[in-house]
Design a protein around this motif. Structure first.
Motif, short mmCIF file in Angstrom:
data_model
loop_
_atom_site.label_atom_id
_atom_site.label_comp_id
_atom_site.label_asym_id
_atom_site.label_seq_id
_atom_site.Cartn_x
_atom_site.Cartn_y
_atom_site.Cartn_z
N LYS A 135 0.82 -1.22 0.00
CA LYS A 135 0.00 0.00 0.00
C LYS A 135 0.85 1.27 0.00
CE LYS A 135 -3.53 2.38 2.74
NZ LYS A 135 -4.34 2.34 3.99
N ASN A 136 1.91 1.28 0.78
CA ASN A 136 2.78 2.46 0.89
C ASN A 136 4.11 2.27 0.17
OD1 ASN A 136 0.96 3.95 2.62
ND2 ASN A 136 1.54 2.53 4.26
N GLY A 137 4.15 1.28 -0.73
CA GLY A 137 5.39 0.96 -1.42
C GLY A 137 5.70 1.88 -2.58
N VAL A 138 6.92 1.74 -3.13
CA VAL A 138 7.33 2.51 -4.30
C VAL A 138 7.84 1.57 -5.39
CG1 VAL A 138 7.86 4.62 -3.04
CG2 VAL A 138 9.66 2.93 -3.39
N PHE A 139 7.61 1.97 -6.63
CA PHE A 139 8.05 1.22 -7.81
C PHE A 139 8.98 2.11 -8.62
CE2 PHE A 139 6.79 0.48 -12.43
CZ PHE A 139 7.74 -0.52 -12.64
N SER A 140 10.21 1.65 -8.86
CA SER A 140 11.19 2.42 -9.63
C SER A 140 11.50 1.73 -10.94
CB SER A 140 12.48 2.59 -8.83
OG SER A 140 12.27 3.44 -7.72
N LEU A 154 -0.30 5.25 -18.78
CA LEU A 154 -0.66 3.84 -18.61
C LEU A 154 -0.65 3.46 -17.13
CD1 LEU A 154 -1.37 1.36 -20.32
CD2 LEU A 154 1.08 0.85 -20.46
N ALA A 155 0.35 3.94 -16.40
CA ALA A 155 0.46 3.63 -14.97
C ALA A 155 -0.74 4.15 -14.19
CB ALA A 155 1.75 4.23 -14.41
N SER A 156 -1.25 5.32 -14.60
CA SER A 156 -2.38 5.90 -13.88
C SER A 156 -3.62 5.02 -13.97
CB SER A 156 -2.69 7.30 -14.43
OG SER A 156 -3.21 7.23 -15.74
N GLN A 157 -3.70 4.20 -15.02
CA GLN A 157 -4.83 3.28 -15.16
C GLN A 157 -4.79 2.19 -14.09
OE1 GLN A 157 -5.23 1.83 -19.22
NE2 GLN A 157 -4.56 3.81 -20.04
N PHE A 158 -3.63 2.00 -13.48
CA PHE A 158 -3.46 1.01 -12.42
C PHE A 158 -3.24 1.69 -11.06
CE2 PHE A 158 -2.12 -0.96 -16.41
CZ PHE A 158 -2.92 -2.10 -16.41
N ASN A 159 -3.65 2.98 -11.00
CA ASN A 159 -3.55 3.77 -9.77
C ASN A 159 -2.12 3.94 -9.28
OD1 ASN A 159 -6.40 4.25 -9.46
ND2 ASN A 159 -6.60 2.11 -8.82
N LEU A 160 -1.18 3.98 -10.22
CA LEU A 160 0.21 4.26 -9.90
C LEU A 160 0.56 5.64 -10.44
CD1 LEU A 160 1.65 0.77 -10.88
CD2 LEU A 160 1.72 1.75 -8.58
N SER A 184 4.09 5.58 -6.87
CA SER A 184 3.43 5.07 -5.68
C SER A 184 1.93 5.13 -5.91
CB SER A 184 3.81 5.90 -4.45
OG SER A 184 3.13 7.14 -4.47
N PHE A 185 1.16 4.61 -4.96
CA PHE A 185 -0.29 4.67 -5.07
C PHE A 185 -0.85 6.03 -4.63
CE2 PHE A 185 0.09 -0.09 -4.53
CZ PHE A 185 -0.36 -0.40 -5.80
N LEU A 186 0.03 6.89 -4.15
CA LEU A 186 -0.39 8.21 -3.67
C LEU A 186 -0.26 9.23 -4.80
CD1 LEU A 186 -1.22 10.06 -1.26
CD2 LEU A 186 1.24 10.40 -0.85
N GLU A 187 -1.36 9.88 -5.15
CA GLU A 187 -1.32 10.88 -6.21
C GLU A 187 -0.80 12.19 -5.64
OE1 GLU A 187 -4.18 12.32 -9.91
OE2 GLU A 187 -5.00 11.12 -8.28
#
Length: 219
Positions: A135-140, A154-160, A184-187
């Motif tokens: 939930k609070n993770g990051v993707f690099s 494209l990422a925004s379609q998966f709430n990233l 992250s999942f936080l906008e």
């Protein structure tokens, strides 16, 4: 397989400020990203996925020879298999995906598998990350600069959503070549920075040296 500048940059730049317990390296190759994050963090669980037979064997061997072997594990699997079987989530996910177009295919199928986007389409990658990231993770990730807007959309379609972006140029006069992006999942409003690697051939900038010096024997 050679270790490219993209991997060195991504492994050094990826944020570990949340002090992650678990890390996942998607498409690990020789395992360099996992090894860099093991060197930089105290993460207790560092998993890697690699589908190619020879790269997988080299990755496992590199893990076993490293000082962090007890924290590193490589799965010999495709990403879609992994997503179906793994129920855990990861605090940090990192990936240097293949992203060369059809025009650049060679006669070496193994090298093509490692290098080309059709081995790991962006949509498949992002969907998988959205399922595996905590939930609070990051993707690099590191991608070609000209793919940046497409990838972010494209990422925004998966709430990233992008949190940090680093735009990389080879030298002061060249065009921006790569984007390193942290999602992250936080906008939120993303910070955008730039990095120039060299002022001239083998004359590295202070910013590049400061970022990567812990990972080169001679820097």
């Amino acid at each position: 397989m050679k270790i490219g500048t993209d991997s060195v940059l991504l492994g050094a730049w990826t944020s570990l400020e949340t002090q992650p317990f678990s890390i996942l390296d998607i498409g690990a190759g020789t395992g360099v990203l996992s090894l860099m994050l093991a060197q930089r963090s105290n993460a207790q669980l560092i998993d890697a996925i690699e589908i190619d037979d020879q790269a997988y064997e080299q990755c496992v061997n590199n893990f076993e020879q490293s000082p962090w072997g007890d924290r590193l594990f490589c799965y010999h699997a495709a990403l879609e298999e992994f997503v179906e079987e793994i129920e855990d989530s990861y605090d940090v996910i990192i990936c240097n995906p293949p992203f060369y177009s059809e025009d650049y295919k060679t006669k070496n199928k193994q090298r093509d598998l490692a290098r080309f986007q059709d081995a790991m389409p962006f949509e498949h990658l992002l969907m998988s990350v959205s399922k595996l990231l905590s939930k609070n993770g990051v993707f690099s990730v590191v991608i070609p600069f000209n793919e940046t807007h497409t990838f972010i959309d494209l990422a925004s379609q998966f709430n990233l959503f992008p949190k940090r972006i680093l735009q990389v140029k080879g030298n002061p006069d060249s065009e921006i070549k790569r984007s390193l992006i942290e999602f992250s999942f936080l906008e939120c409003e993303s910070s955008i920075q730039s990095l120039i690697i060299e002022t001239e051939r083998h004359q590295y900038t202070e910013d590049y040296v400061n970022l990567t010096k812990d990972f080169y024997l001679k820097m």
